[in-house]
Design a protein around this motif. Structure first.
Motif, short mmCIF file in Angstrom:
data_model
loop_
_atom_site.label_atom_id
_atom_site.label_comp_id
_atom_site.label_asym_id
_atom_site.label_seq_id
_atom_site.Cartn_x
_atom_site.Cartn_y
_atom_site.Cartn_z
N LYS A 99 0.92 -1.39 0.05
CA LYS A 99 0.05 -0.02 0.01
C LYS A 99 0.77 1.22 0.22
N PRO A 100 1.03 1.62 -1.17
CA PRO A 100 2.20 3.11 -1.25
C PRO A 100 0.99 4.29 -0.76
N LEU A 101 1.86 5.16 -0.69
CA LEU A 101 1.05 6.36 0.18
C LEU A 101 0.50 7.04 -1.09
N ASP A 102 -0.68 7.59 -1.00
CA ASP A 102 -1.61 8.47 -1.85
C ASP A 102 -1.33 9.75 -1.73
N ALA A 103 -1.66 10.63 -2.64
CA ALA A 103 -1.29 12.07 -2.79
C ALA A 103 -1.63 13.02 -1.53
N GLU A 104 -2.64 12.47 -0.86
CA GLU A 104 -3.16 13.35 0.25
C GLU A 104 -2.00 13.08 1.50
N GLU A 105 -1.66 11.78 1.53
CA GLU A 105 -0.88 11.40 2.68
C GLU A 105 0.75 11.86 2.36
N LYS A 106 1.03 11.84 1.17
CA LYS A 106 2.30 12.70 0.81
C LYS A 106 2.50 14.01 1.15
N GLU A 107 1.31 14.66 0.82
CA GLU A 107 1.07 16.01 1.19
C GLU A 107 1.23 16.40 2.55
N TYR A 108 0.57 15.56 3.40
CA TYR A 108 0.33 15.39 4.94
C TYR A 108 1.93 15.26 5.31
N ASN A 109 2.57 14.23 4.77
CA ASN A 109 4.07 14.16 5.17
C ASN A 109 5.06 15.28 4.83
N THR A 110 4.83 16.19 4.00
CA THR A 110 5.54 17.00 3.47
C THR A 110 5.52 18.21 4.46
N GLY A 111 4.14 18.43 4.78
CA GLY A 111 4.03 19.64 5.89
C GLY A 111 4.68 19.14 7.00
N LEU A 112 4.76 17.84 7.45
CA LEU A 112 5.44 17.77 8.58
C LEU A 112 6.84 17.73 8.64
N PHE A 113 7.26 17.39 7.36
CA PHE A 113 8.74 17.63 7.43
C PHE A 113 9.43 18.75 7.33
N LYS A 114 8.41 19.81 6.85
CA LYS A 114 8.80 21.41 6.98
C LYS A 114 8.98 21.79 8.10
N VAL A 115 8.07 21.14 9.18
CA VAL A 115 8.16 21.51 10.66
C VAL A 115 9.55 20.71 11.13
N GLN A 116 9.81 19.69 10.64
CA GLN A 116 10.93 18.71 11.18
C GLN A 116 12.24 19.45 10.87
N VAL A 117 12.20 20.22 9.72
CA VAL A 117 13.60 20.78 9.11
C VAL A 117 14.07 21.74 10.43
N VAL A 118 12.99 22.44 11.06
CA VAL A 118 13.52 23.35 12.08
C VAL A 118 14.13 22.75 13.26
N VAL A 119 13.45 21.46 13.49
CA VAL A 119 13.96 20.64 14.61
C VAL A 119 15.59 19.95 14.21
N GLU A 120 15.82 19.80 12.83
CA GLU A 120 17.25 19.44 12.48
C GLU A 120 18.17 20.45 12.45
N HIS A 121 17.65 21.75 12.39
CA HIS A 121 18.58 22.86 12.34
C HIS A 121 19.11 22.89 13.68
N VAL A 122 17.97 22.83 14.54
CA VAL A 122 18.52 22.92 16.30
C VAL A 122 19.54 21.92 16.62
N PHE A 123 19.40 20.77 16.07
CA PHE A 123 20.33 19.59 16.22
C PHE A 123 21.65 20.19 15.68
N GLY A 124 21.54 20.58 14.46
CA GLY A 124 22.84 21.10 13.94
C GLY A 124 23.69 22.21 14.77
N ASP A 125 22.99 23.07 15.28
CA ASP A 125 23.16 24.15 16.21
C ASP A 125 23.99 23.34 17.73
N ILE A 126 23.26 22.48 17.76
CA ILE A 126 23.81 21.55 19.18
C ILE A 126 25.19 20.96 18.84
N LYS A 127 25.49 20.58 17.60
CA LYS A 127 26.39 19.88 17.28
C LYS A 127 27.71 20.84 16.98
N THR A 128 27.40 21.99 17.03
CA THR A 128 28.49 23.27 17.00
C THR A 128 29.15 23.29 18.43
#
Length: 154
Positions: A99-128
């Protein structure tokens, strides 16, 4: 006498060669895990206690102080089951082989990953600060204090 000694020696070497084929060498890692909660703007609001690295992420979440019910939580897929504890939790949809993801689920994941990028930037700052980037070579009891002071709020 020499024949029996050489026979024993060759048998011993053969046993060692056979044993080498079946040994799986894995370097032991003494890892640590710290949960970090971040706002959408990238401010760290909570740093958990330090736990052994083998502990599951969701177990670390349950061991810590619960976040307030109002804000939405955007978590990784390892936190499945969090909706029983926190109603406003979102995690990515998973695709399976059949069962691959349909277009709506892919769009939902894209929105979540846009928020997750902020968290990954914080992790990058922590690694400094090199406390997360390099191997920590100090007493484990001091890790949590050093981690918290290097990433203090405000």
């Amino acid at each position: 006498m020499k024949a029996s000694l050489s026979t024993r020696l060759s048998a011993l070497l053969n046993d060692q060669r056979r044993a080498e084929n079946h040994i799986i060498l894995a370097k032991k890692r003494h890892t640590l895990k710290t949960e970090i909660r971040v706002t959408k703007k990238g401010c760290i609001v909570h740093v958990s206690k330090t736990h052994p690295g083998s502990m599951h992420d969701f177990t670390v979440f349950k061991a810590e102080k619960r976040p307030p019910k109002e804000p939405r939580l955007f978590v990784a897929s390892g936190y499945q089951g969090i909706t029983d504890i926190h109603q406003n939790a979102d995690f990515p949809c998973k695709a399976s082989k059949n069962k691959p993801l349909d277009a709506e689920e892919k769009e939902y994941n894209t929105g979540l990953f846009k928020v997750q990028v902020v968290v990954e930037h914080v992790f990058g700052d922590i690694k400094t600060f090199k406390i997360m980037a390099d191997r920590y070579r100090n007493k484990i009891k001091r890790y949590n204090v050093k981690f918290r002071t290097s990433h203090a709020k405000g």
